[in-house]
Design a protein around this motif. Structure first.
Motif, short mmCIF file in Angstrom:
data_model
loop_
_atom_site.label_atom_id
_atom_site.label_comp_id
_atom_site.label_asym_id
_atom_site.label_seq_id
_atom_site.Cartn_x
_atom_site.Cartn_y
_atom_site.Cartn_z
N LEU A 150 -8.73 -8.08 -5.13
CA LEU A 150 -8.32 -7.05 -4.18
C LEU A 150 -9.53 -6.24 -3.72
O LEU A 150 -9.69 -5.97 -2.53
CB LEU A 150 -7.26 -6.12 -4.78
N GLU A 164 -10.89 -5.90 0.11
CA GLU A 164 -11.17 -4.63 0.78
C GLU A 164 -12.61 -4.56 1.25
O GLU A 164 -12.88 -4.14 2.39
CB GLU A 164 -10.85 -3.45 -0.16
N GLN A 181 -2.29 -5.99 -9.22
CA GLN A 181 -1.65 -6.76 -10.29
C GLN A 181 -1.38 -8.20 -9.82
O GLN A 181 -1.59 -9.15 -10.57
CB GLN A 181 -0.35 -6.09 -10.72
N ALA A 182 -0.95 -8.35 -8.58
CA ALA A 182 -0.63 -9.69 -8.06
C ALA A 182 -1.88 -10.52 -7.80
O ALA A 182 -1.89 -11.72 -8.08
CB ALA A 182 0.19 -9.56 -6.77
N LEU A 183 -2.91 -9.91 -7.27
CA LEU A 183 -4.13 -10.64 -6.90
C LEU A 183 -5.22 -10.59 -7.96
O LEU A 183 -6.11 -11.43 -7.97
CB LEU A 183 -4.73 -10.05 -5.61
N LEU A 188 1.45 1.01 -4.28
CA LEU A 188 1.47 -0.29 -3.62
C LEU A 188 0.14 -1.02 -3.84
O LEU A 188 0.12 -2.23 -4.10
CB LEU A 188 1.74 -0.13 -2.12
N ARG A 189 -0.96 -0.30 -3.76
CA ARG A 189 -2.26 -0.92 -4.01
C ARG A 189 -2.32 -1.44 -5.44
O ARG A 189 -2.83 -2.53 -5.72
CB ARG A 189 -3.40 0.05 -3.75
N LEU A 211 3.13 -3.58 3.59
CA LEU A 211 2.79 -2.28 3.00
C LEU A 211 3.55 -1.15 3.68
O LEU A 211 4.12 -0.27 3.02
CB LEU A 211 1.28 -2.03 3.09
N ARG A 235 0.16 -2.50 -7.21
CA ARG A 235 0.97 -3.73 -7.25
C ARG A 235 0.19 -4.92 -6.69
O ARG A 235 0.26 -6.02 -7.22
CB ARG A 235 2.28 -3.54 -6.50
N TRP A 236 -0.54 -4.69 -5.59
CA TRP A 236 -1.36 -5.76 -5.03
C TRP A 236 -2.46 -6.15 -6.02
O TRP A 236 -2.77 -7.33 -6.18
CB TRP A 236 -1.95 -5.34 -3.69
N GLY A 254 0.48 -8.54 6.06
CA GLY A 254 0.12 -7.67 4.94
C GLY A 254 0.29 -6.21 5.29
O GLY A 254 0.86 -5.43 4.51
N GLU A 281 7.34 -1.26 2.89
CA GLU A 281 7.61 -0.79 1.53
C GLU A 281 7.40 0.72 1.42
O GLU A 281 8.17 1.41 0.74
CB GLU A 281 6.72 -1.54 0.53
#
Length: 159
Positions: free
Chosen positions: A134, A138, A127-129, A121-122, A26, A124-125, A22, A29
């Motif tokens: 998320l 954290e 949105q994915a999770l 990027l956070r 990050l 996007r994570w 992970g 990217e």
């Protein structure tokens, strides 16, 4: 020979690998996007070093201490950042015998862009999770892991 597993059947060795993957995803990217935005030469170690230099600037000794590396190793990284136009050595206004390392406008631009990219990027994570998962991830990591210091570079290099 059988592989050991935790009570839920998941092997313990997988957790650090997933965390590293992970982190790597990050960082990779981030650097790909920084390259697209005009910073193709910035490497992960440079980002740690620029954070260690900080906005007011620092001595090479302070940078080395913050990174957990030798003064010589910090000096090499600072030299490279100076070659690339991200940092400069100037006389310390508080002590004329000492040099201060400061970020240049290019270095500051790189850090500013990094912050914006990390936010994207956070997102996007999230949105994915899902935002709640998320946030839970954290919060869980804050519970079990100490705050990250800048000496990650020395930890990975074995110094």
């Amino acid at each position: 020979m059988t592989m050991s597993a935790t009570a839920d059947g998941r092997p313990g060795f997988e957790l650090p690998l997933l965390l590293l993957a992970g982190f790597r995803a990050l960082i990779d990217e981030l650097h790909a996007e920084l390259a697209r935005q005009g910073h193709p030469d910035v490497r992960p170690a440079h980002g740690f070093a620029m954070q260690a230099i900080g906005l007011p600037g620092s001595s090479a000794t302070e940078v080395a201490r913050r990174l957990g590396v030798s003064k010589q190793a910090a000096g090499k990284t600072i030299d490279r950042l100076a070659e690339l136009g991200y940092a400069e050595r100037v006389d310390d206004p508080a002590d004329g015998r000492r040099k201060l390392v400061r970020l240049t406008p290019r270095g500051l631009d790189s850090l500013t862009r990094s912050a914006v990219i990390f936010d994207a990027l956070r997102a996007r994570w999230a949105q994915a999770l899902g935002p709640a998962r998320l946030s839970d991830l954290e919060d869980a990591l804050r519970t079990v892991a100490p705050p990250a210091g800048l000496d990650t570079v020395s930890w990975f290099s074995g110094s």
